[in-house]
Write an enzyme that holds these catalytic residues in place. Sequence first.
Site, PDB file in Angstrom:
ATOM      1  N   GLY A  30       0.794  -1.225   0.000  1.00 44.67           N
ATOM      2  CA  GLY A  30       0.000   0.000   0.000  1.00 44.67           C
ATOM      3  C   GLY A  30       0.825   1.274   0.000  1.00 44.67           C
ATOM      4  CG  HIS A  33       5.306   5.040  -4.575  1.00 50.42           C
ATOM      5  ND1 HIS A  33       5.873   4.269  -5.564  1.00 50.42           N
ATOM      6  CD2 HIS A  33       5.684   4.488  -3.392  1.00 50.42           C
ATOM      7  CE1 HIS A  33       6.581   3.307  -4.998  1.00 50.42           C
ATOM      8  NE2 HIS A  33       6.481   3.402  -3.683  1.00 50.42           N
ATOM      9  CG  HIS A  36       3.010   0.837  -5.244  1.00 51.83           C
ATOM     10  ND1 HIS A  36       3.308   1.895  -4.430  1.00 51.83           N
ATOM     11  CD2 HIS A  36       3.390  -0.268  -4.564  1.00 51.83           C
ATOM     12  CE1 HIS A  36       3.827   1.449  -3.294  1.00 51.83           C
ATOM     13  NE2 HIS A  36       3.901   0.135  -3.351  1.00 51.83           N
ATOM     14  N   GLY A 146       9.039  -4.972  -8.400  1.00 44.87           N
ATOM     15  CA  GLY A 146       9.894  -3.859  -8.788  1.00 44.87           C
ATOM     16  C   GLY A 146      11.362  -4.170  -8.542  1.00 44.87           C
ATOM     17  CD  GLN A 147      16.370  -4.862 -10.569  1.00 41.34           C
ATOM     18  OE1 GLN A 147      15.716  -5.833 -10.970  1.00 41.34           O
ATOM     19  NE2 GLN A 147      17.555  -5.011 -10.006  1.00 41.34           N
ATOM     20  CG  ASP A 149      11.788  -3.555  -2.749  1.00 40.31           C
ATOM     21  OD1 ASP A 149      12.255  -3.168  -1.674  1.00 40.31           O
ATOM     22  OD2 ASP A 149      10.859  -2.964  -3.333  1.00 40.31           O
ATOM     23  CD  GLN A 152       9.832  -7.874  -2.218  1.00 37.57           C
ATOM     24  OE1 GLN A 152       9.578  -7.795  -1.027  1.00 37.57           O
ATOM     25  NE2 GLN A 152       9.303  -7.054  -3.096  1.00 37.57           N
ATOM     26  CB  VAL A 175       9.262   4.622 -10.700  1.00 36.05           C
ATOM     27  CG1 VAL A 175       8.751   6.033 -10.987  1.00 36.05           C
ATOM     28  CG2 VAL A 175       8.676   3.619 -11.682  1.00 36.05           C
ATOM     29  CB  SER A 184      10.573   4.241  -0.925  1.00 34.64           C
ATOM     30  OG  SER A 184      10.313   3.639   0.328  1.00 34.64           O
TER      31      SER A 184
HETATM   32  P1  AMP Z   1       5.797  -2.291  -1.495  1.00 37.23           P
HETATM   33  O1  AMP Z   1       4.384  -1.798  -1.418  1.00 37.23           O
HETATM   34  O2  AMP Z   1       6.805  -1.271  -1.063  1.00 37.23           O
HETATM   35  O3  AMP Z   1       5.976  -3.637  -0.853  1.00 37.23           O
HETATM   36  O4  AMP Z   1       6.099  -2.505  -3.028  1.00 37.23           O
HETATM   37  C1  AMP Z   1       5.265  -3.296  -3.849  1.00 37.23           C
HETATM   38  C2  AMP Z   1       5.970  -3.556  -5.141  1.00 37.23           C
HETATM   39  O5  AMP Z   1       6.278  -2.312  -5.774  1.00 37.23           O
HETATM   40  C3  AMP Z   1       7.302  -4.291  -4.934  1.00 37.23           C
HETATM   41  O6  AMP Z   1       7.468  -5.253  -5.958  1.00 37.23           O
HETATM   42  C4  AMP Z   1       8.306  -3.172  -5.051  1.00 37.23           C
HETATM   43  O7  AMP Z   1       9.578  -3.607  -5.513  1.00 37.23           O
HETATM   44  C5  AMP Z   1       7.639  -2.278  -6.082  1.00 37.23           C
HETATM   45  N1  AMP Z   1       8.179  -0.927  -5.964  1.00 37.23           N
HETATM   46  C6  AMP Z   1       8.316  -0.183  -4.835  1.00 37.23           C
HETATM   47  N2  AMP Z   1       8.914   0.994  -5.111  1.00 37.23           N
HETATM   48  C7  AMP Z   1       9.182   0.987  -6.440  1.00 37.23           C
HETATM   49  C8  AMP Z   1       9.806   1.909  -7.339  1.00 37.23           C
HETATM   50  N3  AMP Z   1      10.274   3.083  -6.922  1.00 37.23           N
HETATM   51  N4  AMP Z   1       9.906   1.557  -8.635  1.00 37.23           N
HETATM   52  C9  AMP Z   1       9.426   0.369  -9.069  1.00 37.23           C
HETATM   53  N5  AMP Z   1       8.833  -0.546  -8.293  1.00 37.23           N
HETATM   54  C10 AMP Z   1       8.704  -0.239  -6.983  1.00 37.23           C
END
Ligand code: AMP
Length: 258
Positions: A30, A33, A36, A146-147, A149, A152, A175, A184
């Site tokens: 959640g 941004h 996502h 997303g790259q 992480d 992950q 991004v 983030s």
């Molecule tokens: P999160 O909600 O932070 O767990 O992220 C969910 C997904 O979005 C994960 O696969 C993250 O790697 C990806 N993600 C988070 N931030 C970015 C970003 N700045 N650019 C691309 N993917 C992202």
Amino acid sequence: MRTLETIREVRDALAPSRPGSRIGLVPTMGAFHAGHESLFAAARAECDVVVVSLFVNPMQFGDAVDLESYPRSDERDAGIAAEAGVDLLFVPPVAEIYPEGFQTWIEVTELGSILEGAFRPGHFRAVATVCCKLFNIVRPDVAYFGQKDAQQVEVVRRLIRDLDLELELRVLPTVRDEDGLALSSRNALLSPDERERAAVLPRALATRDADAARRMLNGFEVDYVEVARFDPPVLAAAVHIDGIRLIDNVVLTKGAHE
Ligand code: AMP
């Protein structure tokens, strides 16, 4: 878009789409941004049915304060997901994912214990377990990550291979904001001054040289700045800016990833 809270509802909602439809899953925590949104857009372009999970997985937070302060904006998130053309938003309560007596864990032993794993013991065990559960609940044809992480991604790729899970992994580039800072959810916790200082992290990584990056981050509380032999290889770092922990990485091979 339908917002669902139970596993039963998700399975029932997806049943008419099987077989035949290409189902895409975007697992998230959640506070959406543009990072996502890039995953939602890719899933929308490539799949018939787009499922987004929004679950702040308490088990992957080592620190109760970090979990407590993790930004949440469920209503705003639902609007963004609907706007992005998401079909199903799965927002399970914690007890739906971890029912009483829960005790089965997936551990990606080596990859899960280096870099992030060394500083956040148990983190990747919780990530691998919740991803495996989400894969079993949604049974997607493709899952989007997303790259940003990078470790992950590597852990999930290993999990898919090692447990013969039948799904494709799609990884989208990081991004960034105009100042280079990777988007983030935790950036929302930074004050303007902290944010300015945080921008040194992407600049340090942009050198693509671990020693040069370490020099530029001198004076910061740095957990690690290391080259990781992932697919693709990356220069990855984790730093603390006044108690807010940020991670980032740059791909070291030229190509489609960045
Ligand atoms: P999160 O909600 O932070 O767990 O992220 C969910 C997904 O979005 C994960 O696969 C993250 O790697 C990806 N993600 C988070 N931030 C970015 C970003 N700045 N650019 C691309 N993917 C992202």
